[in-house]
Design an enzyme around this catalytic site. Structure first.
Site, PDB file in Angstrom:
ATOM      1  N   ASN A   6      -0.716  -2.572 -39.553  1.00 22.47           N
ATOM      2  CA  ASN A   6      -2.160  -2.515 -39.789  1.00 22.47           C
ATOM      3  C   ASN A   6      -2.441  -2.929 -41.236  1.00 22.47           C
ATOM      4  OD1 ASN A   6      -4.925  -0.383 -40.071  1.00 22.47           O
ATOM      5  ND2 ASN A   6      -4.773  -2.004 -38.580  1.00 22.47           N
ATOM      6  N   HIS A  11      -1.340  -3.869 -48.780  1.00 22.79           N
ATOM      7  CA  HIS A  11       0.014  -4.184 -48.297  1.00 22.79           C
ATOM      8  C   HIS A  11       0.426  -5.590 -48.736  1.00 22.79           C
ATOM      9  CE1 HIS A  11      -0.987  -1.315 -44.848  1.00 22.79           C
ATOM     10  NE2 HIS A  11       0.165  -0.851 -45.281  1.00 22.79           N
ATOM     11  N   GLN A  35       7.839  10.759 -39.031  1.00 23.62           N
ATOM     12  CA  GLN A  35       7.047  11.199 -40.181  1.00 23.62           C
ATOM     13  C   GLN A  35       5.678  11.733 -39.785  1.00 23.62           C
ATOM     14  OE1 GLN A  35       7.274   7.199 -42.015  1.00 23.62           O
ATOM     15  NE2 GLN A  35       5.176   7.531 -42.641  1.00 23.62           N
ATOM     16  N   GLN A 130       5.359   9.916 -52.250  1.00 19.89           N
ATOM     17  CA  GLN A 130       6.372   9.231 -51.431  1.00 19.89           C
ATOM     18  C   GLN A 130       7.268   8.371 -52.325  1.00 19.89           C
ATOM     19  OE1 GLN A 130       5.603   7.157 -47.513  1.00 19.89           O
ATOM     20  NE2 GLN A 130       5.292   5.424 -48.850  1.00 19.89           N
ATOM     21  N   ARG A 164      -5.770   4.179 -42.809  1.00 21.86           N
ATOM     22  CA  ARG A 164      -6.558   5.283 -42.246  1.00 21.86           C
ATOM     23  C   ARG A 164      -8.053   5.177 -42.591  1.00 21.86           C
ATOM     24  NH1 ARG A 164      -1.358   8.119 -42.886  1.00 21.86           N
ATOM     25  NH2 ARG A 164      -0.740   8.794 -40.805  1.00 21.86           N
TER      26      ARG A 164
HETATM   27  O1  PAF Z   1       3.758   4.299 -46.531  1.00 23.74           O
HETATM   28  C1  PAF Z   1       4.056   4.051 -45.358  1.00 23.74           C
HETATM   29  O2  PAF Z   1       3.427   3.264 -44.639  1.00 23.74           O
HETATM   30  C2  PAF Z   1       5.252   4.720 -44.768  1.00 23.74           C
HETATM   31  O3  PAF Z   1       5.361   6.048 -45.131  1.00 23.74           O
HETATM   32  C3  PAF Z   1       6.559   3.949 -44.971  1.00 23.74           C
HETATM   33  C4  PAF Z   1       6.977   3.865 -46.430  1.00 23.74           C
HETATM   34  C5  PAF Z   1       6.430   2.590 -44.389  1.00 23.74           C
HETATM   35  C6  PAF Z   1       7.676   4.651 -44.257  1.00 23.74           C
HETATM   36  O4  PAF Z   1       7.462   4.683 -42.887  1.00 23.74           O
END
Ligand code: PAF
Length: 257
Positions: A6, A11, A35, A130, A164
């Site tokens: 998405n 990104h 996750q 993260q 999101r």
């Molecule tokens: O940030 C994200 O989209 C996810 O947490 C990642 C780093 C791709 C791991 O699934």
């Protein structure tokens, strides 16, 4: 670089960041069930492979687009998978309301890295906790790869780009930049010398509620390791982080000070 697809401009900006350090760029899209908590949005998470591929193509492409299936990533299934157990920071901040989330992220990222064997892992700074945790995992497990981070990509009104954001109604979308605005006020107060962190956090939480958010946390931490204020030392770079719900969307953001 690992993603869950998405894809938005945030990104895509990671690709340029990757090209600064790497000759070849591998991009993965995998919606990682490990996750997501039982009440989270795994089923509804936007899966938009066709438009993702088109967006990557328009952006000049990547050297390899890796689209693993569940069995490739978890050959023994998700219930019997070996899992990474992160240090206590994994259960703090976002981890406090998303039990197991960061262990699930670490578990997939380590698998992806073992398959792809990159020299560099590119991560966006919107998911700051993260990034800190994954960096710690790589160092602690002696994985020979460096993390490079890419700045948060924002909409013109300040809202941090996120898959999101698509959950927001038109009305909520108007309210959403308020999260960045409140973080900006805390950051400014810190720059101006305020140091009653607890008071700053609770004022920001109250302001978020006033704007219509259900806030999860607002927290001032040390930037490099997310340690709490009681261990701050003079000259430490600080960061203010927040997570807040707006309707169905749980939004996160941060500003470094
Ligand atoms: O940030 C994200 O989209 C996810 O947490 C990642 C780093 C791709 C791991 O699934």
């Amino acid at each position: 670089m690992p993603t869950m697809g998405n894809l938005h401009a945030g990104h895509l900006s990671l690709i340029e960041r990757a090209r600064e350090d790497a000759d070849r760029v591998v991009y993965s899209i995998f919606v990682n069930p490990m996750q997501f908590g039982p009440d989270e949005d795994l089923d509804g998470y936007p899966r938009t492979l066709e438009s993702d591929e088109a967006a990557l193509g328009k952006h000049g492409g990547v050297d390899l687009l890796f689209l693993p299936d569940l069995r490739t990533i978890y050959p023994y299934g998700t219930d019997s998978a070996v899992s990474v157990s992160l240090p206590p920071l994994g259960n703090d901040l976002c981890g406090a309301s998303r039990p197991g989330h960061f262990d699930g992220v670490a578990s997939v990222v380590l698998r992806l890295m073992n398959i792809v064997m990159p020299h560099t892992l590119v991560l966006g700074d919107k998911d700051y906790q993260q990034r800190v945790l994954l960096q710690r995992m790589l160092e602690d497990l002696h994985v020979p790869a460096a993390v490079v981070s890419a700045e948060i990509y924002r909409e013109p009104d300040g809202l941090a780009m996120s898959s999101r954001n698509g959950y927001l109604t038109a009305e909520e979308r108007e309210v959403a930049p308020g999260l960045h605005a409140e973080l900006g006020s805390v950051a400014q107060a810190l720059r101006d010398g305020a140091c009653d962190y607890a008071a700053l956090e609770s004022v920001a939480m109250a302001n978020l509620a006033e704007r219509g958010f259900r806030s999860d946390y607002v927290s001032v931490r040390r930037a490099h390791d997310l340690a709490p204020p009681d261990v701050f030392e003079a000259g430490d770079e600080r960061i203010v982080l927040a997570a807040a719900w707006l309707g169905k969307a749980r939004l996160i953001d941060n500003i470094r000070v």
